[in-house]
Design a protein around this motif. Sequence first.
Motif, PDB file in Angstrom:
ATOM      1  N   SER A  46      48.949  34.212  38.508  1.00 36.31           N
ATOM      2  CA  SER A  46      48.702  33.030  39.346  1.00 36.31           C
ATOM      3  C   SER A  46      48.752  33.371  40.829  1.00 36.31           C
ATOM      4  O   SER A  46      48.200  32.645  41.664  1.00 36.31           O
ATOM      5  CB  SER A  46      49.725  31.930  39.030  1.00 36.31           C
ATOM      6  OG  SER A  46      51.032  32.331  39.438  1.00 36.31           O
ATOM      7  N   GLU A  47      49.409  34.497  41.160  1.00 34.92           N
ATOM      8  CA  GLU A  47      49.522  34.926  42.557  1.00 34.92           C
ATOM      9  C   GLU A  47      48.612  36.111  42.880  1.00 34.92           C
ATOM     10  O   GLU A  47      48.572  36.567  44.020  1.00 34.92           O
ATOM     11  CB  GLU A  47      50.977  35.329  42.860  1.00 34.92           C
ATOM     12  CG  GLU A  47      52.005  34.233  42.614  1.00 34.92           C
ATOM     13  CD  GLU A  47      51.820  33.068  43.571  1.00 34.92           C
ATOM     14  OE1 GLU A  47      51.386  33.314  44.717  1.00 34.92           O
ATOM     15  OE2 GLU A  47      52.094  31.926  43.173  1.00 34.92           O
ATOM     16  N   ALA A  48      47.902  36.605  41.886  1.00 34.21           N
ATOM     17  CA  ALA A  48      47.099  37.818  42.077  1.00 34.21           C
ATOM     18  C   ALA A  48      45.879  37.564  42.950  1.00 34.21           C
ATOM     19  O   ALA A  48      45.119  36.616  42.722  1.00 34.21           O
ATOM     20  CB  ALA A  48      46.663  38.369  40.722  1.00 34.21           C
ATOM     21  N   GLU A  49      45.706  38.413  43.960  1.00 31.36           N
ATOM     22  CA  GLU A  49      44.559  38.293  44.866  1.00 31.36           C
ATOM     23  C   GLU A  49      43.244  38.471  44.117  1.00 31.36           C
ATOM     24  O   GLU A  49      42.232  37.856  44.458  1.00 31.36           O
ATOM     25  CB  GLU A  49      44.657  39.345  45.980  1.00 31.36           C
ATOM     26  CG  GLU A  49      45.742  39.078  47.007  1.00 31.36           C
ATOM     27  CD  GLU A  49      45.456  37.831  47.831  1.00 31.36           C
ATOM     28  OE1 GLU A  49      44.264  37.537  48.067  1.00 31.36           O
ATOM     29  OE2 GLU A  49      46.419  37.147  48.214  1.00 31.36           O
ATOM     30  N   GLU A  50      43.266  39.336  43.097  1.00 30.01           N
ATOM     31  CA  GLU A  50      42.039  39.626  42.348  1.00 30.01           C
ATOM     32  C   GLU A  50      41.495  38.394  41.626  1.00 30.01           C
ATOM     33  O   GLU A  50      40.318  38.353  41.260  1.00 30.01           O
ATOM     34  CB  GLU A  50      42.299  40.736  41.319  1.00 30.01           C
ATOM     35  CG  GLU A  50      42.530  42.115  41.916  1.00 30.01           C
ATOM     36  CD  GLU A  50      43.931  42.289  42.480  1.00 30.01           C
ATOM     37  OE1 GLU A  50      44.174  43.324  43.121  1.00 30.01           O
ATOM     38  OE2 GLU A  50      44.774  41.385  42.274  1.00 30.01           O
ATOM     39  N   LEU A  51      42.356  37.398  41.420  1.00 35.39           N
ATOM     40  CA  LEU A  51      41.927  36.206  40.683  1.00 35.39           C
ATOM     41  C   LEU A  51      41.835  34.971  41.582  1.00 35.39           C
ATOM     42  O   LEU A  51      41.787  33.845  41.088  1.00 35.39           O
ATOM     43  CB  LEU A  51      42.897  35.935  39.522  1.00 35.39           C
ATOM     44  CG  LEU A  51      42.926  37.009  38.429  1.00 35.39           C
ATOM     45  CD1 LEU A  51      43.977  36.680  37.383  1.00 35.39           C
ATOM     46  CD2 LEU A  51      41.555  37.154  37.773  1.00 35.39           C
ATOM     47  N   LYS A  52      41.798  35.210  42.892  1.00 36.85           N
ATOM     48  CA  LYS A  52      41.722  34.071  43.815  1.00 36.85           C
ATOM     49  C   LYS A  52      40.308  33.497  43.891  1.00 36.85           C
ATOM     50  O   LYS A  52      40.110  32.354  44.222  1.00 36.85           O
ATOM     51  CB  LYS A  52      42.182  34.504  45.221  1.00 36.85           C
ATOM     52  CG  LYS A  52      43.682  34.767  45.320  1.00 36.85           C
ATOM     53  CD  LYS A  52      44.473  33.479  45.195  1.00 36.85           C
ATOM     54  CE  LYS A  52      45.975  33.733  45.175  1.00 36.85           C
ATOM     55  NZ  LYS A  52      46.495  34.218  46.457  1.00 36.85           N
ATOM     56  N   GLY A  53      39.308  34.309  43.598  1.00 36.17           N
ATOM     57  CA  GLY A  53      37.921  33.853  43.698  1.00 36.17           C
ATOM     58  C   GLY A  53      37.350  33.449  42.353  1.00 36.17           C
ATOM     59  O   GLY A  53      38.029  32.918  41.474  1.00 36.17           O
ATOM     60  N   GLY A  54      36.082  33.773  42.183  1.00 34.62           N
ATOM     61  CA  GLY A  54      35.379  33.376  40.970  1.00 34.62           C
ATOM     62  C   GLY A  54      35.820  34.113  39.727  1.00 34.62           C
ATOM     63  O   GLY A  54      35.555  33.660  38.608  1.00 34.62           O
TER      64      GLY A  54
END
Length: 259
Positions: A46-54
């Motif tokens: 939930s905090e991972a930068e890799e999953l902040k976008g699409g």
Amino acid sequence: MKTIYNAIREEVVRHPKVKNSVLGNVNEWKRSHYIILSEIIKEELSEAEELKGGKKFEIGNTISHVTLQRFFENDYQDKTHNDLRFLKTLDKICIFLGHKDLNAYILSNKETRISNEQDDRTFLTKIVYDYCATVFEFYKKFPAHHPELFKDLVFNDSPFLERATHFSKELCDRDFKLVTKNNRSNYEVFDIRIVTDEPEKKILESQEFWNLLFKVGETGEEHFVNQLNTQIYFIRKIDNTWKIWDNYNPDAGRLNNKK
């Protein structure tokens, strides 16, 4: 891929968030433990930068406890890595481990393995280089006999040290002295290669050139060593320490046979 699969499982177990949770105190995980693992991974993703976008919508940011249990308890099968859902799961686990995705993890793992192999080769070849340098220093002290010089490189109870001590003691008793003036005695080591690479045993082969001149006591009788040969070093790991256990030198004892 099976190696990567197993490595990922091991790294998940070693992850600080996992190790410092109740899971770190359990040897065999059950269903309830995979539920906890699922929550730990969910919180991190939930905090991972890799999953902040699409990408969050592409692969999701959770892994069910059922999927995790299957991942840990089932053996890897070749057909598995073609399953898109499984690859997405691996992507998320690799993100949890601090990588961009599965491909980044594989690349990092490969680079680490290559680096470790290079480090191992450097370490092992250094043992041979250091041993040869010590042999030369050992000869320079003749007729004083100092086999203790090898204590950091050769196992004390090894057959090699026993033979070398016997041969060298005989030469010292005959008052052999190494001539080093004007670089009269010298040696060179080259073309070291690893022949056998096992967890507890390594066998190295080296090409060595030894050009030595010994003079005997007051008589000044000269004994020459001028040889290029292939030597084999048997290096073992005992009590977490790597040292030489044995050596094959086709010219060993040659000086002892010259009376």
